[in-house]
Write a protein that holds these residues in place. Structure first.
Motif, short mmCIF file in Angstrom:
data_model
loop_
_atom_site.label_atom_id
_atom_site.label_comp_id
_atom_site.label_asym_id
_atom_site.label_seq_id
_atom_site.Cartn_x
_atom_site.Cartn_y
_atom_site.Cartn_z
N VAL A 259 -3.10 7.96 5.25
CA VAL A 259 -3.67 7.01 3.93
C VAL A 259 -3.94 8.85 3.00
O VAL A 259 -3.69 8.46 2.49
CB VAL A 259 -4.13 6.26 3.72
N GLY B 168 3.45 9.44 -0.99
CA GLY B 168 2.10 8.43 -1.13
C GLY B 168 0.82 8.24 -0.35
O GLY B 168 -0.08 7.73 -1.28
N ARG C 27 -8.22 1.15 -0.32
CA ARG C 27 -8.00 0.40 -1.14
C ARG C 27 -7.08 0.30 -0.93
O ARG C 27 -5.78 -1.43 -0.83
CB ARG C 27 -8.69 0.26 -1.88
N ARG C 28 -5.48 0.70 -0.86
CA ARG C 28 -3.62 1.11 -0.69
C ARG C 28 -3.14 1.28 0.34
O ARG C 28 -2.78 1.55 0.32
CB ARG C 28 -3.48 1.45 -2.59
N HIS C 29 -4.62 1.08 1.42
CA HIS C 29 -3.38 1.77 2.38
C HIS C 29 -2.53 0.15 3.22
O HIS C 29 -1.12 0.91 3.93
CB HIS C 29 -4.36 1.40 4.16
N ASP C 30 -2.46 -0.41 2.18
CA ASP C 30 -1.18 -1.11 2.75
C ASP C 30 -0.14 -1.00 1.57
O ASP C 30 1.37 -1.00 2.11
CB ASP C 30 -1.82 -2.86 2.70
N GLN C 31 -0.03 0.10 1.07
CA GLN C 31 0.72 0.49 0.01
C GLN C 31 1.32 2.26 0.52
O GLN C 31 2.33 2.19 0.05
CB GLN C 31 0.55 0.77 -0.96
N VAL C 32 1.24 2.30 1.66
CA VAL C 32 1.76 3.16 1.81
C VAL C 32 2.06 3.51 3.18
O VAL C 32 2.43 2.75 4.07
CB VAL C 32 -0.21 5.29 3.10
N PRO C 33 3.67 4.42 3.49
CA PRO C 33 4.50 4.16 4.46
C PRO C 33 4.31 4.51 5.73
O PRO C 33 3.50 5.70 5.78
CB PRO C 33 5.75 4.70 3.70
N LYS D 217 -10.70 5.20 -2.61
CA LYS D 217 -9.26 4.45 -3.12
C LYS D 217 -8.03 4.47 -2.16
O LYS D 217 -6.93 3.64 -2.31
CB LYS D 217 -8.61 5.54 -4.20
#
Length: 272
Positions: A148, A166, A202-208, A199
């Motif tokens: 991430v 990402g 918090r958005r780790h599930d959006q990174v491929p 940051k």
């Protein structure tokens, strides 16, 4: 998991700052530890109950100052060990952060660019050149953990983004060459790393994930002909066209990673 290298830390530009016994190595260790602490603080700001594992992943794997490390983190230290720079990674790992990373061998301008050690000139997975960033991102992807964040020079940040669009980046210095850069003040680098790490988590599930399917052909260009001779003693490893290249087929990225680690260690053996 935080995998911490040293060449990509703000203020570091020369091997004498990254090699034990060298001029300013002790300062380099302190700078490295402080940047890791900034990343730990960012992760725990985002997820206060997170379990943070820090893998000392530079050279001897004994660089971070244990007594100065954030006490909320656990430290993986020493070598040899399973999974090398990502020791401790498993299928329960939610995210991986690369702190202090550098670009692969042949990149430029890039500060202290190399791949694993001076004994390795290049590594290719199914014909695609990868450095430590690519190898570790692929291994993380194999374990379903996204990378991430990366901190390092601008070349290292760009290298990860090509592989993992990402991912968050913290360019703590702009490379001017192999041993020169324009760097952020260490305090500024740490502040940015803290903010961006929070940051990113918090958005780790959006990174491929970086997925490299197996089986795959692996080619390794080695600096020393003697190392090539030793490598061909390993079952399944053969000399490819070119005096310095060996190749093998791996069933998956994890197997490829282990064999590349072994080839690197063989390079430490000199003719008797």
């Amino acid at each position: 998991m935080i995998s911490a290298d040293m060449e990509g830390v703000s203020g570091i530009v020369h091997p004498s700052e990254t090699n034990p016994g060298g001029y300013d190595y002790e300062r380099g260790r302190a700078l490295m530890t402080a940047e890791v602490n900034a990343a730990v603080a960012g992760v725990l700001e985002a997820v206060p109950g997170a379990e943070v594992l820090v893998a000392d992943a530079h050279g001897p794997f004994r660089n971070l100052l244990p007594e100065e490390l954030d006490r909320r983190a656990r430290l993986v230290r020493g070598k040899p060990r399973p999974l090398g720079m990502l020791a401790g990674l498993d299928d329960d790992t939610d995210a991986v952060l690369f702190v202090g990373y550098h670009a692969r061998s042949g990149s430029g301008p890039a500060v202290l660019a190399h791949t694993i050690s001076d004994a390795v000139l290049d590594v290719r997975l199914d014909g695609r050149p990868v450095g430590e960033i690519g190898l570790n991102a692929a291994l993380a992807g194999f374990h379903s953990a996204p990378v991430v964040l990366i901190s390092g020079d601008d070349a290292a940040c760009a290298e990860l983004l090509e592989l993992v669009p990402g991912a968050a980046t913290v360019a703590v210095k702009q490379a001017l060459g192999q041993a020169a850069s324009i760097a952020l003040h260490p305090d500024e680098a740490r502040d940015r790393l803290h903010r961006v790490a929070a940051k990113a988590i918090r958005r780790h599930d959006q990174v491929p994930l970086m997925i490299v399917p197996g089986p795959l052909k692996v080619e390794v260009d080695l600096y020393g002909p003697y190392t090539v001779d030793l490598a061909t003693l390993i079952p399944g490893v053969s000399r490819a066209p070119g005096a310095r290249t060996v190749s093998f087929t791996a069933q998956d990225v994890a197997e490829a990673y282990r064999l590349v680690q072994l080839l690197t260690q063989l390079a430490q053996i000199k003719p008797s």
